[in-house]
Design an enzyme around this catalytic site. Structure first.
Site, PDB file in Angstrom:
ATOM      1  N   GLN A   1      28.072  -1.679 -20.685  1.00 52.97           N
ATOM      2  CA  GLN A   1      29.326  -0.948 -20.939  1.00 52.97           C
ATOM      3  C   GLN A   1      30.068  -1.547 -22.136  1.00 52.97           C
ATOM      4  O   GLN A   1      30.582  -0.816 -22.992  1.00 52.97           O
ATOM      5  CB  GLN A   1      30.208  -1.007 -19.674  1.00 52.97           C
TER       6      GLN A   1
ATOM      7  N   SER B   1      16.688  -5.744  -0.875  1.00 48.22           N
ATOM      8  CA  SER B   1      17.973  -6.347  -0.464  1.00 48.22           C
ATOM      9  C   SER B   1      18.218  -6.126   1.029  1.00 48.22           C
ATOM     10  O   SER B   1      18.772  -6.993   1.718  1.00 48.22           O
ATOM     11  CB  SER B   1      19.124  -5.735  -1.269  1.00 48.22           C
TER      12      SER B   1
ATOM     13  N   GLU C   1       0.847  -1.196   0.000  1.00 49.57           N
ATOM     14  CA  GLU C   1       0.000   0.000   0.000  1.00 49.57           C
ATOM     15  C   GLU C   1       0.882   1.245   0.000  1.00 49.57           C
ATOM     16  O   GLU C   1       2.109   1.135   0.105  1.00 49.57           O
ATOM     17  CB  GLU C   1      -0.881   0.012   1.256  1.00 49.57           C
TER      18      GLU C   1
ATOM     19  N   GLU D   1       9.393  -8.335  -3.475  1.00 48.79           N
ATOM     20  CA  GLU D   1       9.446  -9.576  -2.666  1.00 48.79           C
ATOM     21  C   GLU D   1      10.476  -9.449  -1.546  1.00 48.79           C
ATOM     22  O   GLU D   1      11.142 -10.415  -1.189  1.00 48.79           O
ATOM     23  CB  GLU D   1       9.792 -10.805  -3.524  1.00 48.79           C
TER      24      GLU D   1
HETATM   25  C1  LIG Z   1       7.310  -3.200 -10.276  1.00 51.10           C
HETATM   26  C2  LIG Z   1       6.807  -3.573  -8.910  1.00 51.10           C
HETATM   27  C3  LIG Z   1       5.892  -4.611  -8.784  1.00 51.10           C
HETATM   28  C4  LIG Z   1       5.397  -4.969  -7.528  1.00 51.10           C
HETATM   29  N1  LIG Z   1       4.449  -5.954  -7.428  1.00 51.10           N
HETATM   30  C5  LIG Z   1       3.817  -6.147  -6.244  1.00 51.10           C
HETATM   31  C6  LIG Z   1       2.700  -7.030  -6.148  1.00 51.10           C
HETATM   32  O1  LIG Z   1       2.313  -7.698  -7.117  1.00 51.10           O
HETATM   33  N2  LIG Z   1       2.052  -7.118  -4.965  1.00 51.10           N
HETATM   34  C7  LIG Z   1       2.445  -6.416  -3.859  1.00 51.10           C
HETATM   35  O2  LIG Z   1       1.814  -6.540  -2.812  1.00 51.10           O
HETATM   36  N3  LIG Z   1       3.524  -5.590  -3.912  1.00 51.10           N
HETATM   37  C8  LIG Z   1       4.205  -5.432  -5.071  1.00 51.10           C
HETATM   38  N4  LIG Z   1       5.278  -4.568  -5.143  1.00 51.10           N
HETATM   39  C9  LIG Z   1       5.695  -3.839  -3.959  1.00 51.10           C
HETATM   40  C10 LIG Z   1       7.055  -4.252  -3.419  1.00 51.10           C
HETATM   41  O3  LIG Z   1       6.998  -5.525  -2.837  1.00 51.10           O
HETATM   42  C11 LIG Z   1       7.531  -3.144  -2.443  1.00 51.10           C
HETATM   43  O4  LIG Z   1       7.819  -2.007  -3.236  1.00 51.10           O
HETATM   44  C12 LIG Z   1       8.740  -3.562  -1.620  1.00 51.10           C
HETATM   45  O5  LIG Z   1       8.402  -4.572  -0.698  1.00 51.10           O
HETATM   46  C13 LIG Z   1       9.324  -2.394  -0.853  1.00 51.10           C
HETATM   47  O6  LIG Z   1       8.338  -1.689  -0.165  1.00 51.10           O
HETATM   48  P1  LIG Z   1       8.223  -0.104  -0.328  1.00 51.10           P
HETATM   49  O7  LIG Z   1       8.234   0.226  -1.783  1.00 51.10           O
HETATM   50  O8  LIG Z   1       7.057   0.367   0.475  1.00 51.10           O
HETATM   51  O9  LIG Z   1       9.547   0.482   0.294  1.00 51.10           O
HETATM   52  P2  LIG Z   1       9.799   0.784   1.844  1.00 51.10           P
HETATM   53  O10 LIG Z   1       9.366  -0.371   2.667  1.00 51.10           O
HETATM   54  O11 LIG Z   1       9.215   2.110   2.162  1.00 51.10           O
HETATM   55  O12 LIG Z   1      11.375   0.865   1.894  1.00 51.10           O
HETATM   56  C14 LIG Z   1      12.071   2.049   1.514  1.00 51.10           C
HETATM   57  C15 LIG Z   1      13.555   1.805   1.774  1.00 51.10           C
HETATM   58  O13 LIG Z   1      13.766   1.561   3.178  1.00 51.10           O
HETATM   59  C16 LIG Z   1      14.481   0.351   3.340  1.00 51.10           C
HETATM   60  N5  LIG Z   1      14.083  -0.310   4.589  1.00 51.10           N
HETATM   61  C17 LIG Z   1      12.824  -0.550   5.036  1.00 51.10           C
HETATM   62  N6  LIG Z   1      12.866  -1.212   6.199  1.00 51.10           N
HETATM   63  C18 LIG Z   1      14.179  -1.419   6.491  1.00 51.10           C
HETATM   64  C19 LIG Z   1      14.891  -2.047   7.567  1.00 51.10           C
HETATM   65  N7  LIG Z   1      14.244  -2.649   8.570  1.00 51.10           N
HETATM   66  N8  LIG Z   1      16.237  -2.058   7.529  1.00 51.10           N
HETATM   67  C20 LIG Z   1      16.900  -1.469   6.490  1.00 51.10           C
HETATM   68  N9  LIG Z   1      16.303  -0.869   5.451  1.00 51.10           N
HETATM   69  C21 LIG Z   1      14.959  -0.840   5.455  1.00 51.10           C
HETATM   70  C22 LIG Z   1      14.113  -0.485   2.128  1.00 51.10           C
HETATM   71  O14 LIG Z   1      15.046  -1.517   1.882  1.00 51.10           O
HETATM   72  C23 LIG Z   1      14.096   0.572   1.052  1.00 51.10           C
HETATM   73  O15 LIG Z   1      15.400   0.794   0.593  1.00 51.10           O
HETATM   74  C24 LIG Z   1       5.837  -4.249  -6.377  1.00 51.10           C
HETATM   75  C25 LIG Z   1       6.785  -3.225  -6.515  1.00 51.10           C
HETATM   76  C26 LIG Z   1       7.258  -2.891  -7.763  1.00 51.10           C
HETATM   77  C27 LIG Z   1       8.253  -1.765  -7.883  1.00 51.10           C
END
Ligand SMILES: Cc1cc2nc3c(=O)[nH]c(=O)nc-3n(C[C@H](O)[C@H](O)[C@H](O)COP(=O)(O)OP(=O)(O)OC[C@H]3O[C@@H](n4cnc5c(N)ncnc54)[C@H](O)[C@@H]3O)c2cc1C
Length: 393
Positions: free
Chosen positions: A337, A367, A126, A364
């Site tokens: 490259q 990193s 979300e 999913e």
């Molecule tokens: C093309 C695409 C397709 C997708 N498909 C789906 C789908 O089909 N269904 C679905 O439900 N979701 C989907 N997603 C969502 C995806 O799983 C999330 O974007 C992902 O899990 C990261 O969540 P976020 O974008 O809210 O980033 P955030 O959780 O806000 O993270 C932002 C940054 O903070 C870092 N961070 C967060 N917590 C920690 C911690 N504890 N320690 C260190 N670093 C941390 C993260 O690594 C990241 O660098 C999709 C995303 C994309 C881009």
């Protein structure tokens, strides 16, 4: 120690490669040029998927899938991951937690999905909930015999072609009751709010869905109330291995393309492959792929044949996803490259791979989240899952 694939697994791997070469790669440019495929092209791939037996490789034969073990699924996904535009997502693999459904749910959702008659999409993320799904705001409030769902879901991959969603919601808005609901897309109150553009060209879209007063009966609950994280974890563990496999395949394709290009392309009177600066870049790519692939196969073998605990498998699939997706990022960057200016043109596979593999370090579980899982395993059980080796009898 015998590291060889069985004859049957080798045959499966070669069939997956031939399928990818004959039915996915020829559609890459069309997918890139049109930001997706025509109905005609999709129909032709789908009928080939059935003909070649690559539908629902992740589900049991009893439910209409191919019943492949995790090592076999990895072999197939690795080959399909060589294709750009996420064409690997056309051969459908219905969401893993659907196997936890009741017989009635399997008849209505899983089995038609395995046959390719229905398609699912998984909606967890979300606006304010990604890495931390406890922040999910989508709620399911009980009203008589029904639940009323309200919320907004982001990045729902293949949501455009799906006809039902697995929606992760909190019953009564309580994060202690995370629950997955089966939601038909044509229900009143389900709508696509927007279809954002992303870095990659993906054969399908990732729409944002709004759920407004969507009513479902309790027979639409997958598993039990409160089981949402367990179901999602089951999906993550297996899907992370598949991401590792596809990124290993993408990296291998980038190496093949770069090697071919370096043999042909001349500069200063000779092929660029004869320059050690180029050859060393290719050597690093090859070495990194070999390391990542050894880890991937070891994790997949343990998942399929080892006596592995769920926690160890969780840790191993995280380390495989982390290493393979990060390796692919570095390998593809070098392949670009080596291609020089052509590496920046969308008509070259390495350019498309460059955009394609970036998301593999994000979805999913980013990193960083994989490192959190690996760190957790180290703190609780020590390094055995990573530095140990399964013993034979
Ligand atoms: C093309 C695409 C397709 C997708 N498909 C789906 C789908 O089909 N269904 C679905 O439900 N979701 C989907 N997603 C969502 C995806 O799983 C999330 O974007 C992902 O899990 C990261 O969540 P976020 O974008 O809210 O980033 P955030 O959780 O806000 O993270 C932002 C940054 O903070 C870092 N961070 C967060 N917590 C920690 C911690 N504890 N320690 C260190 N670093 C941390 C993260 O690594 C990241 O660098 C999709 C995303 C994309 C881009």
């Amino acid at each position: 120690m015998d590291l060889r694939l069985s004859d049957a697994d080798r045959d499966l791997q070669q069939r997956a490669r031939a399928f990818t070469d004959q039915h996915l790669i020829p559609h890459e440019q069309e997918c890139e040029d049109n930001d997706g495929l025509s109905e005609e092209a999709l129909a032709s791939i789908r009928s080939a998927v059935i003909e070649w037996g690559f539908n629902a490789i992740n589900h049991s034969r009893e439910d209409g899938g191919q019943g492949l073990d995790l090592l076999q699924q990895v072999l197939v996904q690795e080959e399909m991951g060589r294709a750009t535009g996420a064409l690997w997502d056309v051969p459908w693999r219905p969401a893993i937690p659907l196997r936890e459904g009741t017989e009635a749910q399997k008849d209505e959702y899983l089995r038609p999905a395995c046959r390719g008659e229905r398609r699912d999409a998984y909606a967890i993320s979300e606006e304010r909930a990604g890495s931390d799904p406890t922040m999910v705001e989508t709620s399911a409030k009980r009203d008589g015999d029904e639940y009323v769902l309200n919320g907004e879901k982001w990045h729902v991959t293949a949501g455009d072609i799906a006809d039902f969603l697995l929606v992760h919601a909190h019953v009564d808005g309580d994060p202690a009751k995370p629950t997955v609901f089966l939601v038909d897309k044509d229900l009143r109150g389900v709508r696509v709010a927007r279809i954002p553009k992303y870095t990659h060209t993906f054969v399908f879209e990732h729409p944002t869905f709004v759920l407004e007063g969507v009513r479902v009966g309790e027979e639409k609950i997958l598993g039990e109330i409160g089981q949402g994280y367990d179901l999602t974890k089951e999906w993550f563990v297996e899907e992370r291995l598949m991401i590792a496999a596809r990124t290993a395949g993408a990296a291998a394709r980038a190496l093949e393309e770069a090697l071919d290009f370096a043999r042909e392309r001349e500069a200063f009177g000779r092929p660029i492959l004869s320059y050690q600066g180029v050859e060393f870049a290719l050597a690093d790519m090859a070495a990194e792929i070999a390391s990542a692939k050894a880890l991937l196969y070891r994790a997949a073998w343990e998942a399929a044949h080892g006596d592995v605990t769920p926690k160890r498998l969780h840790a191993l699939s995280s380390v495989a996803k982390l290493v393979c997706s990060e390796t692919a990022g570095r390998v593809v960057d070098r392949a670009v490259q080596i291609h020089g200016g052509r590496g920046y043109m969308r008509e070259y596979a390495v350019e498309r791979l460059y955009r394609d593999v970036r998301v593999e370090r994000i979805w999913e579980g980013t990193s960083e989240i994989q490192r959190v899982i690996i760190g957790n395993e180290l703190r609780k059980r020590g390094p055995e899952a990573f530095s140990g080796w399964p013993a034979g009898t």
